[in-house]
Each structure stands twice: as C-alpha cells, then as structure tokens.
Enzyme design. Sequence first.
Site, short mmCIF file in Angstrom:
data_model
loop_
_atom_site.label_atom_id
_atom_site.label_comp_id
_atom_site.label_asym_id
_atom_site.label_seq_id
_atom_site.Cartn_x
_atom_site.Cartn_y
_atom_site.Cartn_z
N HIS A 122 0.91 -0.25 -1.12
CA HIS A 122 0.74 -1.69 -1.29
C HIS A 122 0.08 -1.92 -2.65
O HIS A 122 -0.64 -1.08 -3.16
CB HIS A 122 -0.16 -2.19 -0.15
CG HIS A 122 -0.29 -3.67 -0.04
ND1 HIS A 122 -1.10 -4.42 -0.89
CD2 HIS A 122 0.26 -4.57 0.84
CE1 HIS A 122 -1.03 -5.69 -0.53
NE2 HIS A 122 -0.22 -5.81 0.50
N ASP A 199 -5.98 4.06 3.09
CA ASP A 199 -5.76 2.65 3.39
C ASP A 199 -5.22 2.56 4.82
O ASP A 199 -4.06 2.87 5.07
CB ASP A 199 -4.77 2.07 2.38
CG ASP A 199 -4.29 0.66 2.73
OD1 ASP A 199 -4.69 0.13 3.78
OD2 ASP A 199 -3.48 0.11 1.96
N GLN A 202 -2.56 -0.76 8.12
CA GLN A 202 -1.43 -0.79 9.05
C GLN A 202 -1.60 0.17 10.22
O GLN A 202 -0.76 0.20 11.12
CB GLN A 202 -0.13 -0.49 8.31
CG GLN A 202 0.23 -1.49 7.24
CD GLN A 202 0.43 -2.89 7.79
OE1 GLN A 202 0.85 -3.07 8.94
NE2 GLN A 202 0.12 -3.90 6.98
N LYS A 225 -5.63 -7.70 10.98
CA LYS A 225 -4.46 -6.92 11.42
C LYS A 225 -4.72 -6.21 12.75
O LYS A 225 -3.88 -5.43 13.20
CB LYS A 225 -4.06 -5.93 10.32
CG LYS A 225 -3.58 -6.60 9.03
CD LYS A 225 -3.17 -5.58 7.99
CE LYS A 225 -2.93 -6.21 6.62
NZ LYS A 225 -1.71 -7.01 6.57
N CYS A 366 4.56 -6.87 -1.17
CA CYS A 366 3.51 -6.36 -2.07
C CYS A 366 3.69 -4.87 -2.30
O CYS A 366 2.72 -4.10 -2.34
CB CYS A 366 2.12 -6.66 -1.51
SG CYS A 366 1.73 -8.41 -1.46
#
Length: 408
Positions: A122, A199, A202, A225, A366
């Site tokens: 991203h 990261d 997700q 999220k 993104c």
Amino acid sequence: MEIDLKYIRSQFPILTQTVNQKPLIYLDNAATTQKPFPVLEAEDIYYKTINSNVHRGVHTLSQLSTIEMEATRGAVKEFINAKKDYEIIFTKGTTDGINLLASSIEPLVNKGDEIIISTLEHHSNIVPWQFLAERKGLILKVIPIDENGELLLNEFEKLITEKTKIVAINHISNALGVVNSIEHIIKKAHEAQAFVLIDGAQAISHKKIDVQKLNVDFYVFSAHKMYGPTGVGILYGKEKLLERMKPYQGGGEMIKEVTFEKTTYADLPFKFEAGTPNIAGNIVLKKAIEFIQNIGLENIEKYENSILKYITKKLEELDGITTYAKNSTSKTGVVSFNLDINNIHSSDVGFILDKQGIAVRTGHHCAQPLMRHLGVTGTVRASVAIYNTKEEIDLLIEGITLAQKMLQ
C-alpha cells in the site's frame, strides 16, 4: 463452533438499510468494516457519562477516562500477545503508525543503509520510507512477485545485504488478498540484523496475531478495519527498540520536563503519544476486540475463507472475467478482478453494482506500483467480513453479469 450468522448480522444496524432501493450488500471491508452495537453504544456512553481528558486530572471523570483507555491498551497487549502494555502505542491508524516509525527510527540508520519493501505494498508502506530514504540517503529495494501475486522469496534473500536495516512488508495484500510468508521474512531479516515492520491492517480482523511468536520488531494496524472506530490505530514495538527511537511529535503528554533550554521525554508509551488522543475511539477499540474474541478468530477465518472460496468459484464460472492472484496458495478476505471488455474502467463496474445496492471498491487501491505490474489502471475488489453471506455473493454475481451486458 458454528457461528450464529443471523445474530452476528443483527449486531450491525447499517446492514438493515437499503441503497438505491436495494438491500445493502457491503463488500468493501478491506477499506473499512462496519461497526456493531457494542462499539456504537460504548462511544455514546463515553460521551454521555465520563467525557474528560486523560492522564492529566485528579478529578473523577479524568481518572475514569484514563482507566478505560488504559484498559484498552491492556486488551490490545493481550490480543496480540505483546510482553508489556507500554509496547502498545496509540496512533491515528496504520498510516500514522508507519509514518511514526519512519520518522522515529531515523537515529538507528545511516547514509547508505538499505530499506526493503515489496511490490505488494500500500502507498502507506511506500511513501514514508521514500521520505526517510531522501532525508538520510538510504537505498530503497523492492521484492518482486510472481504470476500468482506471491513474493519471490529467493529474490528477497538476494536483496538482503549487511547494509539492510529495515524490512517493511504487509501481512496481507490489500489489493489481492495474498497472505505473505512473514515468518520467513522476519527470520531472514533478523539474520541480517535488520528491523522488521509488518503492516497488519488487512490481517488483524482475519488472523490470530502473536507478536512474540512471530518475533516481529514492529506491527501496525487500524481499529476501523476490525469493527472499531476510525481515527484509531496501534503501533506495537519491542521495548528495546522503542527506547532507542526519538519522539515523532512534540507537545503535551510526551514530555518529562520542559525548559526553554532543554526538554526531556516521558517514558514509554507516552513518549510517542503527544497531545490529546482520540480518547473515545481508543476506549471503544476494546469493545471491537471483545466482539472478535466472542466469535473467535479461528471461527472468523474459517467462515470468511469459505465465503472467499465461494466468490472465487462463482467468478470462475463466468466468461470474460480476469481474476488476479486466483492461484495464490494463501489468500484471505479479498477477490480482485476485471471484466475483459475493452475501454472500460473498474469504476464503471462499481457504478453499476452500486445501483444494485452492492458496495465494492474500484481503482488502484492505493497500490499503483502493483497495478502497473499487473498492466491495469485498477481492479474491482470485493472484500469480505464475518457478516457477509453466500446469498449476497449470488447477488454480486448477478450484478457482475448485468454489468457485462450493459458494458458490452
């Protein structure tokens, strides 16, 4: 354990509404998840009963607010199995957490050092590292991917040198849903004495995260999220590294003593938490964690993967569809595809689906470098959560079929 899907859906009031005179089918969960009653009600209760600034007051409301927010810090510690509460830093979200790290880690790198990211990242895990590289004269390297959207780990190992200081990789691709082999990446990076940031934006609502088992140096994610509020995120970092890093921002809360000649900094975690935080959001994150724990992450992952397989199967039954990373050996949460029709954009498909009450994400997500690698300007992305159903997927397929007819 069988999940009670009817009950789960009843906890999300937004799912009862119509969009364009059609029942809402929400398949944009990789962008943000909907919020259940416990989260919504907790924020309302906070503002109605204990609204006050934290850490700074001796009065009752301030103390109650402080207790509730610090209880969330403790809940996050347990949720990801960190060692210490003060290894949990409240941020505004994943992007803010990565920017914090890319700024604060500056004293630990030198000119000529290397940062490794991947083709799957991203923009939030690309641009902050470019900023750092420009400031410090660092070299940015990129792990390539294969035709299935998976990282070429042999190429990653070739990229690592004695100058590699930071490896920053997403746990799950937001654009393709590919689950990366972060255990292998962390091991190899540590063998080269490099720090690792994962990261987890997700991954956090789909998979059980154990930062000690992973032995990861830094892990970042966003509350919104994982059925929580927007404007709230978490940066986990190992104590020994956080202690060596400089503060990201200056102001109230992050100081120990201020004079016009010199300022000394507060201990962890407050060194990195300047100013008044999103108190309400931080507090109700605990309710989002409890919501996930009550269902069970293993149950969530199993159910969502069944929905993902169902979408993939239904898309394969359609002619004229290109599905990206469909042969990946490990995927979660996301299906990304395009219609094989010339001169249409993914947003054209998204517009038609929206008229059917179906919310998907379209565009580059993104992840423009990844889209260029795929040879497209964007894709249609359907992303699932615990409240999605196979009946909704059937309606999605009907909507895609309609789009094919209308756009031919």
